[in-house]
Design a protein around this motif. Structure first.
Motif, PDB file in Angstrom:
ATOM      1  N   GLY A  71      29.501  55.546  96.123  1.00 11.85           N
ATOM      2  CA  GLY A  71      30.639  55.580  97.035  1.00 11.85           C
ATOM      3  C   GLY A  71      31.921  55.373  96.251  1.00 11.85           C
ATOM      4  N   ALA A  72      32.943  54.887  96.938  1.00 11.27           N
ATOM      5  CA  ALA A  72      34.230  54.661  96.285  1.00 11.27           C
ATOM      6  C   ALA A  72      35.017  53.610  97.054  1.00 11.27           C
ATOM      7  CB  ALA A  72      35.022  55.960  96.194  1.00 11.27           C
ATOM      8  N   MET A  73      36.115  53.192  96.445  1.00 11.26           N
ATOM      9  CA  MET A  73      37.095  52.322  97.091  1.00 11.26           C
ATOM     10  C   MET A  73      38.476  52.942  96.939  1.00 11.26           C
ATOM     11  SD  MET A  73      36.332  48.345  96.154  1.00 11.26           S
ATOM     12  CE  MET A  73      35.136  47.381  97.079  1.00 11.26           C
ATOM     13  N   VAL A  74      39.368  52.518  97.800  1.00 13.01           N
ATOM     14  CA  VAL A  74      40.762  52.920  97.645  1.00 13.01           C
ATOM     15  C   VAL A  74      41.331  52.185  96.436  1.00 13.01           C
ATOM     16  CG1 VAL A  74      43.061  52.912  98.674  1.00 13.01           C
ATOM     17  CG2 VAL A  74      41.050  53.358 100.113  1.00 13.01           C
ATOM     18  N   ARG A  75      41.723  52.951  95.426  1.00 14.09           N
ATOM     19  CA  ARG A  75      42.301  52.364  94.214  1.00 14.09           C
ATOM     20  C   ARG A  75      43.798  52.130  94.382  1.00 14.09           C
ATOM     21  NH1 ARG A  75      44.625  50.203  90.948  1.00 14.09           N
ATOM     22  NH2 ARG A  75      44.541  50.312  88.660  1.00 14.09           N
ATOM     23  N   ALA A  76      44.444  53.077  95.053  1.00 12.76           N
ATOM     24  CA  ALA A  76      45.892  52.975  95.271  1.00 12.76           C
ATOM     25  C   ALA A  76      46.296  53.974  96.348  1.00 12.76           C
ATOM     26  CB  ALA A  76      46.661  53.253  93.979  1.00 12.76           C
ATOM     27  N   ILE A  77      47.400  53.688  96.995  1.00  8.71           N
ATOM     28  CA  ILE A  77      47.995  54.637  97.928  1.00  8.71           C
ATOM     29  C   ILE A  77      49.139  55.328  97.205  1.00  8.71           C
ATOM     30  CG2 ILE A  77      49.124  54.953 100.152  1.00  8.71           C
ATOM     31  CD1 ILE A  77      47.783  52.359 101.083  1.00  8.71           C
ATOM     32  N   LYS A  78      49.072  56.637  97.113  1.00  6.30           N
ATOM     33  CA  LYS A  78      50.043  57.404  96.336  1.00  6.30           C
ATOM     34  C   LYS A  78      51.348  57.575  97.123  1.00  6.30           C
ATOM     35  CE  LYS A  78      48.156  60.689  93.801  1.00  6.30           C
ATOM     36  NZ  LYS A  78      47.372  61.886  93.388  1.00  6.30           N
ATOM     37  N   PRO A  79      52.430  57.864  96.455  1.00  3.88           N
ATOM     38  CA  PRO A  79      53.733  58.006  97.138  1.00  3.88           C
ATOM     39  C   PRO A  79      53.737  59.036  98.267  1.00  3.88           C
ATOM     40  CG  PRO A  79      54.064  57.831  94.781  1.00  3.88           C
ATOM     41  CD  PRO A  79      52.581  57.940  94.981  1.00  3.88           C
ATOM     42  N   ASP A  80      52.865  60.057  98.173  1.00  6.11           N
ATOM     43  CA  ASP A  80      52.824  61.075  99.224  1.00  6.11           C
ATOM     44  C   ASP A  80      51.859  60.708 100.353  1.00  6.11           C
ATOM     45  OD1 ASP A  80      50.373  61.450  98.031  1.00  6.11           O
ATOM     46  OD2 ASP A  80      50.672  63.563  97.540  1.00  6.11           O
ATOM     47  N   GLY A  81      51.270  59.511 100.284  1.00  4.93           N
ATOM     48  CA  GLY A  81      50.378  59.044 101.340  1.00  4.93           C
ATOM     49  C   GLY A  81      48.910  59.295 101.096  1.00  4.93           C
ATOM     50  N   ARG A  82      48.593  60.065 100.065  1.00  7.88           N
ATOM     51  CA  ARG A  82      47.186  60.310  99.748  1.00  7.88           C
ATOM     52  C   ARG A  82      46.622  59.126  98.956  1.00  7.88           C
ATOM     53  NH1 ARG A  82      46.238  66.826  99.012  1.00  7.88           N
ATOM     54  NH2 ARG A  82      47.415  67.430 100.879  1.00  7.88           N
ATOM     55  N   LEU A  83      45.301  59.141  98.758  1.00  9.61           N
ATOM     56  CA  LEU A  83      44.636  57.983  98.176  1.00  9.61           C
ATOM     57  C   LEU A  83      44.081  58.290  96.797  1.00  9.61           C
ATOM     58  CD1 LEU A  83      42.565  56.860 101.298  1.00  9.61           C
ATOM     59  CD2 LEU A  83      44.875  56.128 100.648  1.00  9.61           C
ATOM     60  N   LYS A  84      44.218  57.328  95.907  1.00 14.52           N
ATOM     61  CA  LYS A  84      43.557  57.394  94.612  1.00 14.52           C
ATOM     62  C   LYS A  84      42.218  56.656  94.742  1.00 14.52           C
ATOM     63  CE  LYS A  84      45.894  57.220  90.758  1.00 14.52           C
ATOM     64  NZ  LYS A  84      46.655  56.784  89.550  1.00 14.52           N
ATOM     65  N   LEU A  85      41.184  57.161  94.066  1.00 18.40           N
ATOM     66  CA  LEU A  85      39.828  56.633  94.182  1.00 18.40           C
ATOM     67  C   LEU A  85      39.448  55.729  93.020  1.00 18.40           C
ATOM     68  CD1 LEU A  85      38.187  60.055  94.978  1.00 18.40           C
ATOM     69  CD2 LEU A  85      38.068  58.126  96.545  1.00 18.40           C
ATOM     70  N   ASP A  86      38.548  54.795  93.303  1.00 23.33           N
ATOM     71  CA  ASP A  86      37.841  54.062  92.251  1.00 23.33           C
ATOM     72  C   ASP A  86      36.360  54.168  92.585  1.00 23.33           C
ATOM     73  OD1 ASP A  86      38.573  52.399  89.857  1.00 23.33           O
ATOM     74  OD2 ASP A  86      37.142  51.051  90.816  1.00 23.33           O
TER      75      ASP A  86
END
Length: 344
Positions: A71-86
């Motif tokens: 699976g994954a976790m939310v690593r960060a919320i990007k400036p455009d509102g999309r999500l970076k994964l971990d």
């Protein structure tokens, strides 16, 4: 086709359970087995242990399957509102490109999305096909109107929220089941079905046996605790890995002789082979070079047991997986013959 096990596998694969977020599926299995009179115990790590008394209570067996998945976790919320994964577990970003997913927020509200390259559009990005699939380039496109990080935060999404992948489970008329997370929900279904049949047929095992549904295998420490000192043999039921130089296929039970942790117990391995030969169970011996199991985790933790590993052959492990009913049946047969056999 063993419809009960196949249907149970489908039920389990459709229950999100990335490592670290497994309460729901453990509760489901616990409740299901309670219907048949079993009294399970959930340990502090969240694994489920079901102990079945046997004729011999001085010598025990321990058998595991893991219900946690990649699976994954939310690593960060990007400036455009999309999500970076971990990422959670050992897999590659390319294996989830284009996959639908669900973001599970701390409040309990879920949001759907799609995992994509930032440079997905070939009409805009000349490197859409060549850019590296990594944490910087992959992102989650949320199915909500979000234009900034603040918009996404207002949805209740935050760093650390779990992300599960759509399993897309399908059972074909030709006997295949294809899905994410067959590793290791096929094995969990096999153990559950064994316990159901055991109760229905009112049979008694030769040794007291602990059935352990572990929930941290994908990160290396599933099944390494709660091992009674009377346990003599420890069997992990997990997927058989397929690929170049591998003997494992989708139609037999795979018996692992060695993985990244080293060789498995020779006497126990030979016992599996003897059972297969005696009862005409199709099998393959194999080595999994980049692999670890509940059993190898137990050995690293210092368990003084004979350890073994068997399982259904899984194509495309840690990606979009597939196996066949023939392999599931062969694995069920070996599990059953083993648990009713005398010690090796």
């Amino acid at each position: 086709m063993n419809q009960s096990t196949i249907e149970l596998t489908e039920t389990l694969t459709n229950m999100p359970s990335p490592t670290g977020s497994t309460t729901e599926i453990i509760s489901f299995i616990d409740s299901l087995l309670k219907e048949y009179g079993y009294q399970g115990k959930i340990n502090r790590k969240g694994s489920l242990i079901v102990t079945v008394p046997g004729k011999d209570d001085n010598n025990h067996r321990f058998i595991t399957a893991h219900i946690d998945t990649l699976g994954a976790m939310v690593r960060a919320i990007k400036p455009d509102g999309r999500l970076k994964l971990d990422l959670i577990g050992g897999f590659k970003y390319n294996s989830i490109e284009g996959e639908y997913c669900t973001i599970h927020t701390q409040s309990g509200k879920n949001y759907t999305g799609t995992i994509l390259m930032h440079q997905t559009s070939v009409h805009v990005y000349k490197d859409a096909g060549t850019a590296e699939r990594n944490q910087d380039n992959m992102e989650v496109r949320i199915d909500e109107k979000t234009f900034s990080d603040k918009d996404t935060e207002k949805l209740g999404i935050q760093v650390g929220d779990f992300i599960s992948f759509d399993p897309r489970t399908e059972i074909t008329p030709s006997g295949f089941i294809k899905s994410r997370h067959l590793d290791d929900k096929v094995s969990a279904a096999i153990l559950i079905q064994f316990l159901v049949n055991l109760k229905k047929e009112q049979q008694e095992l030769p040794y007291t046996t602990h059935f352990f549904f572990s929930n941290n295998e994908e990160i290396g420490y599933g099944g390494n605790s709660n091992i009674d000192e009377r346990v003599v043999e420890y069997l992990a039921v997990d997927m058989g890995a397929m690929g170049d130089d591998q003997q494992t296929d989708e139609y037999t039970v795979s018996i692992c002789v060695k993985d990244a942790s080293g060789p498995y117990h020779l006497g126990l391995r030979n016992h599996f082979v003897e059972l297969c030969k005696k009862d005409n169970i199709p099998y393959q011996l194999d080595i999994y070079p980049f692999y670890g199991s509940d059993a190898s985790a137990a050995m690293r933790a210092g368990a003084d047991v004979k350890h073994g590993l068997i399982g259904a052959g899984i194509e495309a492990s840690h990606a979009f997986e597939r196996t066949h009913n023939d392999s599931i049946v062969a694995t069920e047969q070996l599990v059953t013959k083993y648990l009713f056999s005398e010690f090796s």
